[in-house]
Design a protein around this motif. Sequence first.
Motif, short mmCIF file in Angstrom:
data_model
loop_
_atom_site.label_atom_id
_atom_site.label_comp_id
_atom_site.label_asym_id
_atom_site.label_seq_id
_atom_site.Cartn_x
_atom_site.Cartn_y
_atom_site.Cartn_z
N LEU A 157 0.84 -1.19 0.00
CA LEU A 157 0.00 0.00 0.00
C LEU A 157 0.88 1.25 0.00
O LEU A 157 1.77 1.38 0.85
CB LEU A 157 -0.90 0.00 1.24
CG LEU A 157 -1.76 -1.25 1.43
CD1 LEU A 157 -2.39 -1.22 2.82
CD2 LEU A 157 -2.83 -1.34 0.35
N ILE A 158 0.64 2.14 -0.93
CA ILE A 158 1.44 3.35 -1.05
C ILE A 158 0.53 4.56 -1.13
O ILE A 158 -0.23 4.73 -2.10
CB ILE A 158 2.34 3.30 -2.30
CG1 ILE A 158 3.24 2.05 -2.27
CG2 ILE A 158 3.20 4.57 -2.40
CD1 ILE A 158 3.99 1.81 -3.57
N ALA A 159 0.57 5.42 -0.12
CA ALA A 159 -0.23 6.66 -0.13
C ALA A 159 0.47 7.68 -1.01
O ALA A 159 1.69 7.87 -0.92
CB ALA A 159 -0.39 7.19 1.28
N THR A 160 -0.28 8.33 -1.86
CA THR A 160 0.29 9.30 -2.79
C THR A 160 0.20 10.73 -2.29
O THR A 160 0.75 11.64 -2.93
CB THR A 160 -0.41 9.19 -4.15
OG1 THR A 160 -1.84 9.36 -3.97
CG2 THR A 160 -0.16 7.84 -4.80
N LEU A 180 -7.26 3.73 3.48
CA LEU A 180 -7.88 3.43 4.77
C LEU A 180 -9.25 2.80 4.59
O LEU A 180 -9.57 1.77 5.19
CB LEU A 180 -8.02 4.72 5.59
CG LEU A 180 -8.74 4.59 6.94
CD1 LEU A 180 -7.86 3.86 7.94
CD2 LEU A 180 -9.14 5.96 7.46
N MET A 181 -10.07 3.41 3.75
CA MET A 181 -11.43 2.92 3.56
C MET A 181 -11.45 1.57 2.85
O MET A 181 -12.30 0.72 3.13
CB MET A 181 -12.25 3.96 2.79
CG MET A 181 -12.40 5.30 3.52
SD MET A 181 -13.14 5.13 5.16
CE MET A 181 -14.86 4.85 4.72
N ALA A 182 -10.51 1.34 1.94
CA ALA A 182 -10.42 0.04 1.27
C ALA A 182 -10.03 -1.04 2.27
O ALA A 182 -10.58 -2.15 2.25
CB ALA A 182 -9.43 0.11 0.12
N MET A 183 -9.08 -0.73 3.15
CA MET A 183 -8.70 -1.72 4.18
C MET A 183 -9.87 -2.01 5.12
O MET A 183 -9.97 -3.10 5.68
CB MET A 183 -7.51 -1.21 4.99
CG MET A 183 -6.17 -1.39 4.32
SD MET A 183 -4.79 -1.30 5.50
CE MET A 183 -4.82 0.45 5.95
N ALA A 184 -10.76 -1.03 5.27
CA ALA A 184 -11.94 -1.22 6.13
C ALA A 184 -13.07 -1.92 5.39
O ALA A 184 -14.17 -2.09 5.94
CB ALA A 184 -12.42 0.13 6.66
N GLY A 185 -12.84 -2.31 4.14
CA GLY A 185 -13.83 -3.09 3.40
C GLY A 185 -14.84 -2.29 2.61
O GLY A 185 -15.83 -2.85 2.14
N ASP A 192 -10.93 4.69 -6.28
CA ASP A 192 -9.97 5.77 -6.12
C ASP A 192 -8.54 5.26 -6.00
O ASP A 192 -7.62 6.04 -5.71
CB ASP A 192 -10.32 6.60 -4.88
CG ASP A 192 -11.69 7.23 -4.97
OD1 ASP A 192 -12.09 7.61 -6.08
OD2 ASP A 192 -12.37 7.32 -3.93
N LEU A 193 -8.34 3.97 -6.22
CA LEU A 193 -7.02 3.37 -6.11
C LEU A 193 -6.57 2.82 -7.45
O LEU A 193 -7.39 2.54 -8.34
CB LEU A 193 -7.05 2.24 -5.07
CG LEU A 193 -7.43 2.63 -3.65
CD1 LEU A 193 -7.56 1.39 -2.78
CD2 LEU A 193 -6.42 3.60 -3.05
#
Length: 208
Positions: A157-160, A180-185, A192-193
């Motif tokens: 995971l890489i935040a831009t 964050l929201m993707a990890m939260a399901g 957006d990724l």
Amino acid sequence: MDVTTMATAERADFADMLLSLTGAQWKASTLCGEWRARDVAAHVVAYLDRYRGAFTAALIRHRLRMDRLNARDVDAYSTCSLGEIAERMRSGIVPHSVGTGFGGRVALVECMIHQQDIRRPLELPRTIPAERLREALAFTRVAPLIRGGWRARGVRLIATDLEWAAGRGAEVRGSGEAILMAMAGRRSALDDLAGPGVTVLAARSSAN
């Protein structure tokens, strides 16, 4: 800034956001299944403000089914107004009870994710302070109830938009908030990724 201070600021931001909502927005759908904005806010207050012993007892009464306990809590607040729930959120603004878990990280992440659950469908963007977001991302990867580590297993995971990266494997790039929201399901965050690892996250994501 310590985590307790961050969590306090995040809950204050959540309360401010609630007070800015219109009547229609208060009843609007969220990323949490059938829950409306008011239900999400009620859940946050009920969960974070319950003492640990009372939380454990309530969970046992509901046969260790967190979904049943959450539904009961939301129903208990069904007659409360926006102002009443916002005031309850403000009155318990410093992490306490269940919210103090993991040094206040439970309160920080609970408020951050659920605030975005309301904001995203309503198209109410916000800029989350980088320090808070980095702390939330790190905790979400290890928080047992969120299962972020399981969803992100085998990807990097890489935040831009801030200095944060974690994991090994196929890359996933995007804003820290979307990660964050993707990890939260939250499946909507996957749009957006970018990167080959997105398909891995998608396969493990749920609707709520």
